[in-house]
Design a protein around this motif. Structure first.
Motif, PDB file in Angstrom:
ATOM      1  N   ALA A   5       0.886  -1.228  -0.095  1.00  0.00           N
ATOM      2  CA  ALA A   5       0.123   0.087   0.080  1.00  0.00           C
ATOM      3  C   ALA A   5       0.679   1.273   0.000  1.00  0.00           C
ATOM      4  O   ALA A   5       0.703   2.157  -0.566  1.00  0.00           O
ATOM      5  N   LEU A   6       1.982   0.943   0.588  1.00  0.00           N
ATOM      6  CA  LEU A   6       2.837   2.276   0.545  1.00  0.00           C
ATOM      7  C   LEU A   6       3.588   2.510  -0.606  1.00  0.00           C
ATOM      8  O   LEU A   6       4.120   3.465  -1.269  1.00  0.00           O
ATOM      9  N   GLY A   7       4.040   1.321  -1.153  1.00  0.00           N
ATOM     10  CA  GLY A   7       5.022   1.167  -2.522  1.00  0.00           C
ATOM     11  C   GLY A   7       6.329   0.830  -2.587  1.00  0.00           C
ATOM     12  O   GLY A   7       6.962   0.764  -2.892  1.00  0.00           O
ATOM     13  N   VAL A   8       6.564   0.281  -1.231  1.00  0.00           N
ATOM     14  CA  VAL A   8       7.701  -0.099  -1.011  1.00  0.00           C
ATOM     15  C   VAL A   8       8.085  -1.607  -1.465  1.00  0.00           C
ATOM     16  O   VAL A   8       7.343  -2.268  -0.757  1.00  0.00           O
ATOM     17  N   SER A   9       9.115  -1.674  -2.259  1.00  0.00           N
ATOM     18  CA  SER A   9       9.243  -2.848  -3.008  1.00  0.00           C
ATOM     19  C   SER A   9      10.474  -3.613  -2.157  1.00  0.00           C
ATOM     20  O   SER A   9      10.988  -3.207  -1.478  1.00  0.00           O
ATOM     21  N   ALA A  10      10.273  -5.117  -2.577  1.00  0.00           N
ATOM     22  CA  ALA A  10      11.470  -5.776  -1.686  1.00  0.00           C
ATOM     23  C   ALA A  10      12.820  -5.513  -1.992  1.00  0.00           C
ATOM     24  O   ALA A  10      13.847  -6.084  -1.520  1.00  0.00           O
ATOM     25  N   VAL A  57     -11.590  -0.567   4.820  1.00  0.00           N
ATOM     26  CA  VAL A  57     -10.373   0.103   4.594  1.00  0.00           C
ATOM     27  C   VAL A  57      -9.447  -0.284   3.631  1.00  0.00           C
ATOM     28  O   VAL A  57      -8.665   0.438   2.681  1.00  0.00           O
ATOM     29  N   LEU A  58      -9.489  -1.675   3.648  1.00  0.00           N
ATOM     30  CA  LEU A  58      -8.974  -2.381   2.524  1.00  0.00           C
ATOM     31  C   LEU A  58      -9.291  -2.153   1.184  1.00  0.00           C
ATOM     32  O   LEU A  58      -8.368  -1.859   0.310  1.00  0.00           O
ATOM     33  N   ALA A  59     -10.525  -1.943   0.966  1.00  0.00           N
ATOM     34  CA  ALA A  59     -11.063  -1.485  -0.330  1.00  0.00           C
ATOM     35  C   ALA A  59     -10.676  -0.086  -0.610  1.00  0.00           C
ATOM     36  O   ALA A  59     -10.138   0.207  -1.649  1.00  0.00           O
ATOM     37  N   LEU A  60     -10.592   0.883   0.528  1.00  0.00           N
ATOM     38  CA  LEU A  60     -10.141   2.331   0.275  1.00  0.00           C
ATOM     39  C   LEU A  60      -8.782   2.166  -0.188  1.00  0.00           C
ATOM     40  O   LEU A  60      -8.255   3.095  -0.967  1.00  0.00           O
ATOM     41  N   TRP A  61      -7.779   1.463   0.259  1.00  0.00           N
ATOM     42  CA  TRP A  61      -6.530   1.493  -0.058  1.00  0.00           C
ATOM     43  C   TRP A  61      -6.347   0.956  -1.559  1.00  0.00           C
ATOM     44  O   TRP A  61      -5.036   1.201  -2.067  1.00  0.00           O
ATOM     45  N   GLN A  62      -7.274   0.316  -2.127  1.00  0.00           N
ATOM     46  CA  GLN A  62      -6.834  -0.053  -3.520  1.00  0.00           C
ATOM     47  C   GLN A  62      -6.974   1.185  -4.394  1.00  0.00           C
ATOM     48  O   GLN A  62      -6.504   1.062  -5.514  1.00  0.00           O
ATOM     49  N   ILE A  63      -7.664   2.345  -4.079  1.00  0.00           N
ATOM     50  CA  ILE A  63      -7.736   3.447  -4.849  1.00  0.00           C
ATOM     51  C   ILE A  63      -6.708   4.281  -4.591  1.00  0.00           C
ATOM     52  O   ILE A  63      -6.521   5.086  -3.495  1.00  0.00           O
ATOM     53  N   ARG A  64      -5.700   4.486  -5.354  1.00  0.00           N
ATOM     54  CA  ARG A  64      -4.477   4.739  -5.185  1.00  0.00           C
ATOM     55  C   ARG A  64      -3.583   5.354  -6.351  1.00  0.00           C
ATOM     56  O   ARG A  64      -3.859   4.998  -7.406  1.00  0.00           O
ATOM     57  N   LEU A  96      -3.335  -6.363   9.075  1.00  0.00           N
ATOM     58  CA  LEU A  96      -4.293  -7.241   8.286  1.00  0.00           C
ATOM     59  C   LEU A  96      -4.294  -7.103   6.827  1.00  0.00           C
ATOM     60  O   LEU A  96      -4.523  -7.800   5.908  1.00  0.00           O
ATOM     61  N   ILE A  97      -4.575  -5.616   6.800  1.00  0.00           N
ATOM     62  CA  ILE A  97      -4.736  -4.982   5.321  1.00  0.00           C
ATOM     63  C   ILE A  97      -3.445  -5.237   4.569  1.00  0.00           C
ATOM     64  O   ILE A  97      -3.811  -5.813   3.380  1.00  0.00           O
ATOM     65  N   LEU A  98      -2.206  -5.136   5.156  1.00  0.00           N
ATOM     66  CA  LEU A  98      -1.003  -5.163   4.556  1.00  0.00           C
ATOM     67  C   LEU A  98      -0.810  -6.685   4.037  1.00  0.00           C
ATOM     68  O   LEU A  98      -0.401  -6.990   2.963  1.00  0.00           O
ATOM     69  N   LEU A  99      -1.384  -7.707   4.875  1.00  0.00           N
ATOM     70  CA  LEU A  99      -1.159  -8.904   4.894  1.00  0.00           C
ATOM     71  C   LEU A  99      -2.176  -9.531   3.566  1.00  0.00           C
ATOM     72  O   LEU A  99      -1.913 -10.159   2.601  1.00  0.00           O
ATOM     73  N   ALA A 100      -3.312  -8.756   3.588  1.00  0.00           N
ATOM     74  CA  ALA A 100      -4.328  -9.271   2.538  1.00  0.00           C
ATOM     75  C   ALA A 100      -3.813  -8.624   1.127  1.00  0.00           C
ATOM     76  O   ALA A 100      -3.748  -9.386   0.114  1.00  0.00           O
ATOM     77  N   ASN A 101      -2.991  -7.402   1.070  1.00  0.00           N
ATOM     78  CA  ASN A 101      -2.568  -7.044  -0.212  1.00  0.00           C
ATOM     79  C   ASN A 101      -1.279  -7.873  -0.520  1.00  0.00           C
ATOM     80  O   ASN A 101      -1.200  -8.170  -1.789  1.00  0.00           O
ATOM     81  N   ALA A 102      -0.503  -8.259   0.363  1.00  0.00           N
ATOM     82  CA  ALA A 102       0.455  -9.221   0.087  1.00  0.00           C
ATOM     83  C   ALA A 102      -0.141 -10.666  -0.404  1.00  0.00           C
ATOM     84  O   ALA A 102       0.526 -11.134  -1.625  1.00  0.00           O
ATOM     85  N   ALA A 103      -0.877 -11.365   0.226  1.00  0.00           N
ATOM     86  CA  ALA A 103      -1.511 -12.474  -0.258  1.00  0.00           C
ATOM     87  C   ALA A 103      -2.102 -12.428  -1.548  1.00  0.00           C
ATOM     88  O   ALA A 103      -2.162 -13.396  -2.549  1.00  0.00           O
ATOM     89  N   PHE A 104      -2.788 -11.195  -2.093  1.00  0.00           N
ATOM     90  CA  PHE A 104      -3.296 -11.149  -3.389  1.00  0.00           C
ATOM     91  C   PHE A 104      -2.311 -10.669  -4.207  1.00  0.00           C
ATOM     92  O   PHE A 104      -2.705 -10.230  -5.371  1.00  0.00           O
ATOM     93  N   GLY A 105      -1.068 -10.422  -4.056  1.00  0.00           N
ATOM     94  CA  GLY A 105      -0.070 -10.133  -5.101  1.00  0.00           C
ATOM     95  C   GLY A 105       0.019  -8.612  -5.168  1.00  0.00           C
ATOM     96  O   GLY A 105       0.795  -8.125  -6.272  1.00  0.00           O
TER      97      GLY A 105
END
Length: 227
Positions: A5-10, A57-64, A96-105
């Protein structure tokens, strides 16, 4: 390249930064367990409200949007979560939101610790600090609660994310400070903060009027009755 969500890559930051992020997240997890706040989620009604707010809030974070990796713009909603559940559960919701983002790629696992500190724990801490400060030093009034916490607290929490991201990217050498101050920081600390303040303030006002039980930091007897 995967982005959270922040945009930090590995591969965006030095490995030491990711290690520090994981250590910080582990410390927060330990403190949360020791605080006993997790017991609040045992009650089904509170658990359902918590999960529903987290999904919203998870849905809100997808609009970026973003200008470069690590420099993303979106609404966060963490201040609203903090006013609803307090610091610990708001931070847990963000993780939890960050975990969901990671789990869904949509995010990288390696950057989870850094992101959790920056976009979950930091804004929750700022919002909680504003709430405690206003609760201690200002009169218990509905408009003090809504304007002080819903608007000002939300704006300050997002501004803190922008400033912390600027410092992180500059210190790590990912981007120059001049570039950040020109293309990122003003928008992250002013423009997004205003949008966050407006959206959170409206949401908190509606909940305080129609669903005050959803706000654990709000009390009808203190903020409305006999005012």
């Amino acid at each position: 390249m995967n982005f959270t969500a922040l945009g930090v890559s590995a591969s965006l930051l030095p490995e030491s930064f990711y290690l520090a992020g994981w250590l910080g997240l582990a410390f927060l997890a330990w403190r949360w367990l020791m605080s006993g706040d997790w017991r609040q989620l045992v009650e089904p009604s509170r658990l359902n409200l918590f999960l529903g707010a987290t999904v919203a809030v998870l849905a809100l974070w997808q609009i970026r949007a973003g200008i470069k990796p690590g420099l993303a713009f979106h609404l966060y909603g963490v201040a609203a979560l903090t006013l609803m559940f307090g610091f610990w559960r708001a931070t847990f919701s963000g993780v939890l939101i960050l975990l969901a983002n990671a789990a869904f790629g949509r995010g990288g696992w390696n950057a989870l610790g850094v992101d959790a500190l920056l976009v979950a724990a930091l804004p929750a801490a700022v919002s909680w600090g504003v709430f405690r400060l206003l609760d201690r030093h200002l009169p218990n009034h509905f408009f003090v609660y809504v304007l002080g916490n819903g608007f000002f607290g939300a704006a300050l929490s997002v501004a803190a994310i922008g400033l912390a991201t600027t410092a992180l990217m500059s210190v790590s050498g990912t981007y120059t400070l001049d570039y950040l101050l020109t293309h990122y920081t003003p928008y992250a600390t002013l423009l997004i903060s205003w949008a966050e303040a407006f959206s959170t303030g409206m949401a908190i006002t509606v909940m305080a009027v129609y669903r005050p039980a959803w706000l654990e930091t709000f009390d009808d007897a203190r903020y409305i009755q006999n005012k």
